[in-house]
Design a protein around this motif. Structure first.
Motif, PDB file in Angstrom:
ATOM      1  N   ASP A   1       1.036  -0.708  -0.014  1.00  0.00           N
ATOM      2  CA  ASP A   1      -0.298   0.438   0.153  1.00  0.00           C
ATOM      3  C   ASP A   1       1.579   1.289   0.163  1.00  0.00           C
ATOM      4  OD1 ASP A   1      -2.090   1.576   1.047  1.00  0.00           O
ATOM      5  OD2 ASP A   1      -3.474   0.850   1.727  1.00  0.00           O
ATOM      6  N   ALA A   2       0.961   1.747  -1.187  1.00  0.00           N
ATOM      7  CA  ALA A   2       1.673   3.354  -1.800  1.00  0.00           C
ATOM      8  C   ALA A   2       0.955   4.212  -1.032  1.00  0.00           C
ATOM      9  CB  ALA A   2       2.362   3.083  -2.670  1.00  0.00           C
TER      10      ALA A   2
ATOM     11  N   TYR B   1      -3.723   4.267   5.126  1.00  0.00           N
ATOM     12  CA  TYR B   1      -2.907   3.174   5.397  1.00  0.00           C
ATOM     13  C   TYR B   1      -3.915   2.190   7.106  1.00  0.00           C
ATOM     14  CZ  TYR B   1      -1.085  -1.304   6.307  1.00  0.00           C
ATOM     15  OH  TYR B   1      -0.602  -2.494   6.906  1.00  0.00           O
ATOM     16  N   ASN B   2      -3.501   3.134   7.350  1.00  0.00           N
ATOM     17  CA  ASN B   2      -4.676   2.416   9.289  1.00  0.00           C
ATOM     18  C   ASN B   2      -5.348   3.307   9.084  1.00  0.00           C
ATOM     19  OD1 ASN B   2      -1.245   2.592  10.071  1.00  0.00           O
ATOM     20  ND2 ASN B   2      -1.369   4.927  10.910  1.00  0.00           N
TER      21      ASN B   2
ATOM     22  N   ALA C   1      -2.232  -6.398   2.872  1.00  0.00           N
ATOM     23  CA  ALA C   1      -1.596  -4.900   2.429  1.00  0.00           C
ATOM     24  C   ALA C   1      -0.288  -4.541   4.046  1.00  0.00           C
ATOM     25  CB  ALA C   1      -1.920  -4.002   1.714  1.00  0.00           C
ATOM     26  N   LYS C   2       0.665  -4.699   3.418  1.00  0.00           N
ATOM     27  CA  LYS C   2       1.837  -4.253   4.151  1.00  0.00           C
ATOM     28  C   LYS C   2       2.302  -2.476   3.673  1.00  0.00           C
ATOM     29  CE  LYS C   2       4.575  -8.396   4.402  1.00  0.00           C
ATOM     30  NZ  LYS C   2       5.469  -8.977   4.605  1.00  0.00           N
ATOM     31  N   ARG C   3       2.491  -1.394   4.457  1.00  0.00           N
ATOM     32  CA  ARG C   3       2.475  -0.356   3.896  1.00  0.00           C
ATOM     33  C   ARG C   3       3.935   0.057   3.713  1.00  0.00           C
ATOM     34  NH1 ARG C   3       3.980   5.003   6.586  1.00  0.00           N
ATOM     35  NH2 ARG C   3       4.464   3.311   8.521  1.00  0.00           N
ATOM     36  N   ALA C   4       3.615   0.945   2.442  1.00  0.00           N
ATOM     37  CA  ALA C   4       5.020   0.883   2.007  1.00  0.00           C
ATOM     38  C   ALA C   4       5.918   2.347   2.628  1.00  0.00           C
ATOM     39  CB  ALA C   4       4.755   1.720   0.510  1.00  0.00           C
TER      40      ALA C   4
ATOM     41  N   TYR D   1     -15.166  -4.060  -3.825  1.00  0.00           N
ATOM     42  CA  TYR D   1     -14.758  -5.354  -2.467  1.00  0.00           C
ATOM     43  C   TYR D   1     -15.052  -4.917  -1.334  1.00  0.00           C
ATOM     44  CZ  TYR D   1     -13.492  -7.695  -7.234  1.00  0.00           C
ATOM     45  OH  TYR D   1     -13.352  -7.632  -8.761  1.00  0.00           O
ATOM     46  N   PRO D   2     -15.487  -4.113  -0.419  1.00  0.00           N
ATOM     47  CA  PRO D   2     -15.567  -3.687   0.951  1.00  0.00           C
ATOM     48  C   PRO D   2     -15.247  -5.047   2.011  1.00  0.00           C
ATOM     49  CG  PRO D   2     -18.005  -3.478  -0.213  1.00  0.00           C
ATOM     50  CD  PRO D   2     -17.264  -3.887  -1.534  1.00  0.00           C
ATOM     51  N   PHE D   3     -15.070  -6.557   1.508  1.00  0.00           N
ATOM     52  CA  PHE D   3     -15.577  -7.127   2.456  1.00  0.00           C
ATOM     53  C   PHE D   3     -13.493  -7.677   2.704  1.00  0.00           C
ATOM     54  CE2 PHE D   3     -17.149  -8.334  -1.576  1.00  0.00           C
ATOM     55  CZ  PHE D   3     -16.434  -9.565  -1.554  1.00  0.00           C
ATOM     56  N   LEU D   4     -12.939  -6.963   2.010  1.00  0.00           N
ATOM     57  CA  LEU D   4     -11.645  -7.040   1.954  1.00  0.00           C
ATOM     58  C   LEU D   4     -11.027  -6.522   2.582  1.00  0.00           C
ATOM     59  CD1 LEU D   4     -10.903  -9.583  -1.764  1.00  0.00           C
ATOM     60  CD2 LEU D   4     -11.508 -10.213   0.787  1.00  0.00           C
ATOM     61  N   ARG D   5     -11.495  -5.311   3.248  1.00  0.00           N
ATOM     62  CA  ARG D   5     -10.857  -4.182   3.325  1.00  0.00           C
ATOM     63  C   ARG D   5     -10.213  -4.620   4.847  1.00  0.00           C
ATOM     64  NH1 ARG D   5     -14.250   0.912   2.501  1.00  0.00           N
ATOM     65  NH2 ARG D   5     -15.984  -0.461   3.661  1.00  0.00           N
ATOM     66  N   THR D   6     -10.045  -3.951   5.428  1.00  0.00           N
ATOM     67  CA  THR D   6      -9.409  -4.590   7.227  1.00  0.00           C
ATOM     68  C   THR D   6      -8.501  -3.236   7.927  1.00  0.00           C
ATOM     69  OG1 THR D   6      -8.272  -6.057   8.790  1.00  0.00           O
ATOM     70  CG2 THR D   6      -7.203  -5.235   6.313  1.00  0.00           C
ATOM     71  N   GLN D   7      -8.644  -3.048   9.039  1.00  0.00           N
ATOM     72  CA  GLN D   7      -7.586  -2.104   9.783  1.00  0.00           C
ATOM     73  C   GLN D   7      -6.251  -3.064  10.620  1.00  0.00           C
ATOM     74  OE1 GLN D   7     -10.519   0.117  12.683  1.00  0.00           O
ATOM     75  NE2 GLN D   7      -9.617   1.539  10.680  1.00  0.00           N
TER      76      GLN D   7
END
Length: 296
Positions: free
Chosen positions: A35-36, A42-43, A50-53, A121-127
């Motif tokens: 995630d760039a 990102y948070n 996903a990892k934050r760049a 795909y909102p169900f694939l979002r996360t914190q």
């Protein structure tokens, strides 16, 4: 740009859903998803896993210390909304760095970025930032998306999981299992039951026309359909390929290639492949694919 390629949101969706006994996400070499965007965005939320760049003090991207670029099968980068590889935005800049620093495969840039993907795909979002190995083993994949927003390929368990029907807005099923027990209790406008055993000598060809008519109707109604069998790799995959030949006038080779690109685990038995070859000839008026070719 060298080393970069654009990928549609459905491609990332399918990459996240690949599984055998366990999700492919359990394999640390399978996917590096970056995630760039900035830290605050990102948070707030990001695509699952996903990892934050990371950036240097000079505001330049740096390679994550544990990236192991030369080992990754898939490297995908996204920002808020990338419209073109010509954009010198965060995703392209980060992706170029990862390519230059040794990625063994082309780095994929997500078309439309997080805005489009999260809307689809909102169900694939996360914190959630950190996923433990056991959590990856327990990750439950969704059905594979064959035609975005319309046609899905899955297994019996996915077809009988309520939240999957809700999240993907699936209103219709084609059940290719012999078993009758399904999410929709009776055959009718929402359910077509094709009772075929997964054997080389089983007749599935005679069901193609009915299945295609069912799918055409649901497509015209703009409602999603899940085609499933016990494992989601043979009978259901065969019906999906038959529809691609019918709907897009693709050759069997083109239909098979598309489905394999969506799911690398589909394996229709040889009897079904030969029946698909006959269907190809019926639909296109001539045989286009040599299924006896050892490379097929």
């Amino acid at each position: 740009m060298e080393g970069l390629e654009f990928v549609e949101p459905s491609k990332l969706y399918n990459i996240l859903q690949q599984a055998t006994v366990f999700s492919c996400l359990s394999d640390p070499n399978y996917l590096l998803l970056i995630d760039a965007r900035d830290k605050d965005n990102y948070n707030e939320s990001h695509v699952i896993t996903a990892k934050r760049a990371i950036k240097s003090e000079n505001d330049e991207f740096i390679v994550p210390y544990d990236a192991e670029l030369e080992c990754k099968e898939n490297i995908i980068v996204y920002d808020s909304n990338t419209a073109s590889l010509k954009d010198q935005g965060p995703a392209v800049n980060c992706g170029s760095l990862l390519w230059d620093m040794g990625s063994r495969n082309t780095v994929k840039i997500l078309k439309g970025g997080y805005e489009i993907f999260s809307a689809l795909y909102p169900f694939l979002r996360t914190q959630k930032v950190l996923f433990m190995p056991r959590e990856m083993d327990d990750f439950k994949p969704f059905p594979i998306e064959i035609i975005p927003g319309f046609l899905y390929l899955g297994n019996w368990g996915q077809a009988n999981t309520a939240y999957i029907q809700k999240d993907l807005k699936i209103k219709n099923h084609i059940n290719c299992c012999v078993e009758l027990e399904t999410f929709f209790p009776e055959s009718g406008p929402q359910l077509l039951h094709i009772q075929v055993e997964d054997r080389n000598d089983a007749d599935i060809l005679s069901h193609f026309a009915t299945a295609c008519a069912f799918l055409d109707t649901k497509n015209s109604e703009n409602t999603a359909v899940l085609v499933f069998s016990c494992l989601g790799i043979s009978r259901s995959a065969t019906v999906v390929m038959a529809y691609l030949i019918h709907s897009f006038k693709w050759t069997l080779e083109e239909a098979y290639k598309h489905v394999l690109d969506c799911s690398s685990y589909v394996r229709p038995n040889r009897g079904f492949i030969k029946q698909l070859a006959q269907w190809e000839e019926d639909v296109l008026g001539e045989s286009k694919t040599n299924v006896d070719d050892p490379n097929f």
